[in-house]
Design a protein around this motif. Sequence first.
Motif, PDB file in Angstrom:
ATOM      1  N   ASN A 182      37.013  38.487  39.619  1.00 22.03           N
ATOM      2  CA  ASN A 182      37.244  39.914  39.852  1.00 22.03           C
ATOM      3  C   ASN A 182      38.633  40.147  40.450  1.00 22.03           C
ATOM      4  OD1 ASN A 182      36.213  42.821  40.378  1.00 22.03           O
ATOM      5  ND2 ASN A 182      36.774  42.129  42.425  1.00 22.03           N
ATOM      6  N   HIS A 199      41.159  39.814  37.742  1.00 27.57           N
ATOM      7  CA  HIS A 199      41.031  40.996  36.878  1.00 27.57           C
ATOM      8  C   HIS A 199      41.809  42.168  37.465  1.00 27.57           C
ATOM      9  CE1 HIS A 199      39.028  44.463  34.937  1.00 27.57           C
ATOM     10  NE2 HIS A 199      38.696  43.645  33.976  1.00 27.57           N
ATOM     11  N   ARG A 200      41.683  42.359  38.774  1.00 30.74           N
ATOM     12  CA  ARG A 200      42.382  43.466  39.416  1.00 30.74           C
ATOM     13  C   ARG A 200      43.901  43.240  39.438  1.00 30.74           C
ATOM     14  NH1 ARG A 200      39.446  46.253  44.433  1.00 30.74           N
ATOM     15  NH2 ARG A 200      40.765  47.923  43.607  1.00 30.74           N
ATOM     16  N   TRP A 234      33.770  42.532  32.079  1.00 33.90           N
ATOM     17  CA  TRP A 234      33.847  42.560  33.542  1.00 33.90           C
ATOM     18  C   TRP A 234      32.434  42.366  34.067  1.00 33.90           C
ATOM     19  CZ3 TRP A 234      31.428  45.475  37.300  1.00 33.90           C
ATOM     20  CH2 TRP A 234      31.878  45.264  38.619  1.00 33.90           C
ATOM     21  N   LEU A 266      37.100  50.745  34.990  1.00 36.12           N
ATOM     22  CA  LEU A 266      36.252  49.762  34.314  1.00 36.12           C
ATOM     23  C   LEU A 266      35.488  50.345  33.131  1.00 36.12           C
ATOM     24  CD1 LEU A 266      34.871  47.960  37.493  1.00 36.12           C
ATOM     25  CD2 LEU A 266      36.564  47.076  35.878  1.00 36.12           C
ATOM     26  N   SER A 300      34.186  48.708  29.565  1.00 34.55           N
ATOM     27  CA  SER A 300      33.995  47.268  29.674  1.00 34.55           C
ATOM     28  C   SER A 300      32.614  46.866  29.167  1.00 34.55           C
ATOM     29  CB  SER A 300      34.128  46.804  31.131  1.00 34.55           C
ATOM     30  OG  SER A 300      35.398  47.080  31.657  1.00 34.55           O
ATOM     31  N   TYR A 303      36.749  36.545  30.924  1.00 37.98           N
ATOM     32  CA  TYR A 303      36.565  37.602  31.926  1.00 37.98           C
ATOM     33  C   TYR A 303      37.796  38.495  31.883  1.00 37.98           C
ATOM     34  CZ  TYR A 303      34.928  39.540  36.409  1.00 37.98           C
ATOM     35  OH  TYR A 303      34.450  40.353  37.413  1.00 37.98           O
ATOM     36  N   GLY A 304      37.587  39.695  31.343  1.00 38.53           N
ATOM     37  CA  GLY A 304      38.717  40.568  31.059  1.00 38.53           C
ATOM     38  C   GLY A 304      39.224  40.362  29.648  1.00 38.53           C
TER      39      GLY A 304
END
Length: 346
Positions: free
Chosen positions: A119, A122-123, A209, A231, A234, A329-330
């Motif tokens: 996470n 991702h951010r 996500w 998000l 997603s 992821y992403g």
Amino acid sequence: MTSLVEPPKPRPGDRVAIVSPSAGLPGLFPHVYELGLRRLRAEYGLEPVEYPTTRIMGADPRDRARDLTAAFADPTITAVLATVGGDDLITVTPHLDDEVLRANPKPYFGYSDNTNVLNHLHRLGVVSYHGGSVLVHLGRPGALHPLSADSLRAALFGSDWYDLTPAAQWGDEPNDWNDPASLAAEPVMFPGTGWRWQGPAKVVEGRTWGGNLEVLHWLLAADRVAPAATLAGSVFLLETSEELPPAVEVYRMLRNLGERGLLDGFPAALVGRAKAWEFGRRLTPPEKKAYAEDQRAAVTRAFAEYATDTVLVFDVDFGHTDPQLIIPYGGEVRVDAVRQRISVRY
């Protein structure tokens, strides 16, 4: 959704970082850890580089963050693999050097408590990979599971679309790491039942996500989840841990995501096969079946209340059961509810 960077991939012969940003279990189970490292060399041609806190239980969060930052900063390291999960990585990520991570994007592989790092990346706008554990999957007793091995290989070295495959056999009753002799025999496995599809027959494409539900709930409490609007669109990844959360808590956690406006923004959700056995809770086969059914019902209830048009796919082989498929992821995923196929782009 914010655009994300796809890190360059390693090649056979490259050096890859081995880190324990969560629990330093390699120090307690070196026989399992060393087996995982041997397979990383033999099966994938990669040279593992261990960092100082990798084998230390209870290492200071700042030291663990320093190791992870150093792995991204080192130009000779081309990927970063977590050894295992744990329960306190939420205390590590605040100490990461985000400028270093953003300037040196690399494929990061981890799951469970590593949802914190996934996470976090991702951010920062970096694609990572949900799955892969040096202890659990590379150190699997007997042999690598073919689906886990093939998926990891494709994620490490590939950059094309990859069709996920339902497991013909699966398991959630691991061998006892306390007994080195247990590494000789493969864990008990059960006949596969395929994926379970619910919702509209449509094709959804988007970036993923999510992760481990319990960890996501911690992240929400710590205000470390992006706004719902960011998000939206997603494909939601959802799986639960070996702590076997009761169905009512699974529903309540998802309800909180719904109240935050998140669930309604997910056009599709991939729900990992529920782990329903652990050494401290050795459920019988009927109890395991009931636990999984109750969890599916809890997820269905939450989405029925907050996101009625979401495609739900249950019992996908990622998360805490065996085998484990790697999910970007992403990264991009295609969920085809018409032909009942799931494809990811590594």
